[in-house]
Design a protein around this motif. Structure first.
Motif, PDB file in Angstrom:
ATOM      1  N   SER A  99      75.223  81.756  26.897  1.00  0.00           N
ATOM      2  CA  SER A  99      74.729  81.296  25.190  1.00  0.00           C
ATOM      3  C   SER A  99      76.378  81.603  24.592  1.00  0.00           C
ATOM      4  O   SER A  99      76.579  82.794  24.763  1.00  0.00           O
ATOM      5  CB  SER A  99      73.347  82.102  24.953  1.00  0.00           C
ATOM      6  N   GLY A 103      76.629  77.348  20.650  1.00  0.00           N
ATOM      7  CA  GLY A 103      75.470  76.627  21.676  1.00  0.00           C
ATOM      8  C   GLY A 103      75.986  77.194  23.186  1.00  0.00           C
ATOM      9  O   GLY A 103      76.613  77.449  23.953  1.00  0.00           O
ATOM     10  N   GLU A 104      74.569  76.381  24.338  1.00  0.00           N
ATOM     11  CA  GLU A 104      74.641  77.090  25.688  1.00  0.00           C
ATOM     12  C   GLU A 104      76.287  75.948  26.475  1.00  0.00           C
ATOM     13  O   GLU A 104      76.936  74.981  25.781  1.00  0.00           O
ATOM     14  CB  GLU A 104      74.032  75.922  26.779  1.00  0.00           C
ATOM     15  N   ARG A 105      76.406  76.855  27.286  1.00  0.00           N
ATOM     16  CA  ARG A 105      77.760  75.952  27.836  1.00  0.00           C
ATOM     17  C   ARG A 105      77.019  76.813  29.925  1.00  0.00           C
ATOM     18  O   ARG A 105      76.366  77.345  30.137  1.00  0.00           O
ATOM     19  CB  ARG A 105      78.685  77.064  27.668  1.00  0.00           C
ATOM     20  N   TYR A 126      79.617  86.248  26.687  1.00  0.00           N
ATOM     21  CA  TYR A 126      78.484  85.065  26.576  1.00  0.00           C
ATOM     22  C   TYR A 126      77.743  85.649  27.319  1.00  0.00           C
ATOM     23  O   TYR A 126      78.189  85.773  28.468  1.00  0.00           O
ATOM     24  CB  TYR A 126      79.047  84.253  26.277  1.00  0.00           C
ATOM     25  N   SER A 127      76.251  85.597  26.702  1.00  0.00           N
ATOM     26  CA  SER A 127      75.121  85.967  27.885  1.00  0.00           C
ATOM     27  C   SER A 127      74.513  85.475  28.932  1.00  0.00           C
ATOM     28  O   SER A 127      74.567  84.044  28.393  1.00  0.00           O
ATOM     29  CB  SER A 127      73.807  86.198  27.094  1.00  0.00           C
ATOM     30  N   LEU A 129      71.692  82.980  30.679  1.00  0.00           N
ATOM     31  CA  LEU A 129      70.368  82.852  30.269  1.00  0.00           C
ATOM     32  C   LEU A 129      69.309  83.070  31.765  1.00  0.00           C
ATOM     33  O   LEU A 129      69.967  82.768  32.765  1.00  0.00           O
ATOM     34  CB  LEU A 129      69.855  82.058  29.621  1.00  0.00           C
ATOM     35  N   GLY A 133      66.122  80.657  28.669  1.00  0.00           N
ATOM     36  CA  GLY A 133      66.742  80.323  27.864  1.00  0.00           C
ATOM     37  C   GLY A 133      67.082  82.098  27.102  1.00  0.00           C
ATOM     38  O   GLY A 133      67.748  81.539  26.101  1.00  0.00           O
ATOM     39  N   GLU A 135      68.469  85.604  27.166  1.00  0.00           N
ATOM     40  CA  GLU A 135      68.294  86.969  27.817  1.00  0.00           C
ATOM     41  C   GLU A 135      68.484  87.924  28.302  1.00  0.00           C
ATOM     42  O   GLU A 135      67.073  87.918  28.740  1.00  0.00           O
ATOM     43  CB  GLU A 135      69.929  87.758  26.528  1.00  0.00           C
TER      44      GLU A 135
END
Length: 248
Positions: A99, A103-105, A126-127, A129, A133, A135
């Protein structure tokens, strides 16, 4: 002669582009899970008018080279054992989902750590996932962490969840976003073939010897183009000098 100079210049432009890509590959040969890239070029024809020795004018096609794009080598790199419980490698096709602020990467770099909130995060914070979706958060004192081949993450307190690993119908459409992260406009799909290995990291798939060999080839080709341009300029210079010596 002017056409030869233009062709040589177009060749130098694509050679410079190729050199930039090779240099980037070498700079990232120690970057975890980095995928080497290579330049793609295409030939195109440009119609020009030429004059025949008898004075006639005709149209012919001159072939040029232009930058078409970049191809990414998605082959798997070798695995290094680190023994760190938060180093995770993906065997097979797939990407971790993280995250980012925008946005999502997606990434194959499995070097994670715990932040001060117990979240599993990348070097950038960045968390990581899970498959839904959300954490993944580790409570204090619940370690050690164990990661199963299917991505199930557990601690002494029980199962925390399953690490999300996704794939894409067209992985070539992934766009680089920096920090070894990718973005895609496609909807990701769960990767059914990928297996996770705890305590290991995937190396870059860059082969330094191959990149150095290609760099030498590019340098030689660039030098040859420079010599053609220099020869053309010398011929034009001598022609101008000769014309200046003609007495009217």
């Amino acid at each position: 002669m002017e056409t030869a100079l233009i062709v040589s210049l177009s060749n130098q432009m694509v050679l410079r582009r190729k050199m930039d890509i090779i240099a980037n590959n070498l700079a990232n040969m120690s970057t975890t899970a980095f995928k080497r890239e290579s330049a793609l070029f295409e030939e195109y024809d440009s119609p020009v008018e030429v004059r025949d020795p008898d004075g006639g004018v005709r149209t012919t096609n001159i072939k040029f080279v232009r930058d078409y794009g970049v191809a990414r080598d998605l082959s798997e790199g070798q695995f290094d054992t680190t023994s760190s419980p938060l180093d995770i490698a993906i065997k097979g096709d797939g990407y971790f989902v993280v995250s980012a602020p925008d946005g999502e990467r997606y990434t194959r770099n499995g070097h994670f750590s715990l932040d001060d909130r117990g979240r599993i995060v990348t070097n950038e914070g960045y968390s990581l996932l899970d498959e839904g979706g959300g954490e993944l958060v580790v409570q204090p004192g619940d370690e050690p962490l164990k990661v199963a081949g299917d991505g199930t993450l557990s601690t002494r307190a029980g199962v925390l969840g399953r690490i999300g690993v996704v794939d894409f119908e067209d992985v070539t459409a992934l766009r680089k976003m920096g920090n070894n992260l990718y973005q895609s406009d496609e909807t990701p799909i769960p990767s059914g073939k990928a297996r996770l290995v705890q305590g290991m990291l995937e190396r870059s798939n860059v082969e330094p010897v191959i990149e150095m060999t290609q760099m030498i080839e590019v340098m030689r080709a660039y030098q040859q183009s420079s010599e053609i341009i220099q020869t053309g300029e010398d011929m034009v210079r001598r022609a101008v000098q000769k014309l200046g010596e003609v007495k009217v």
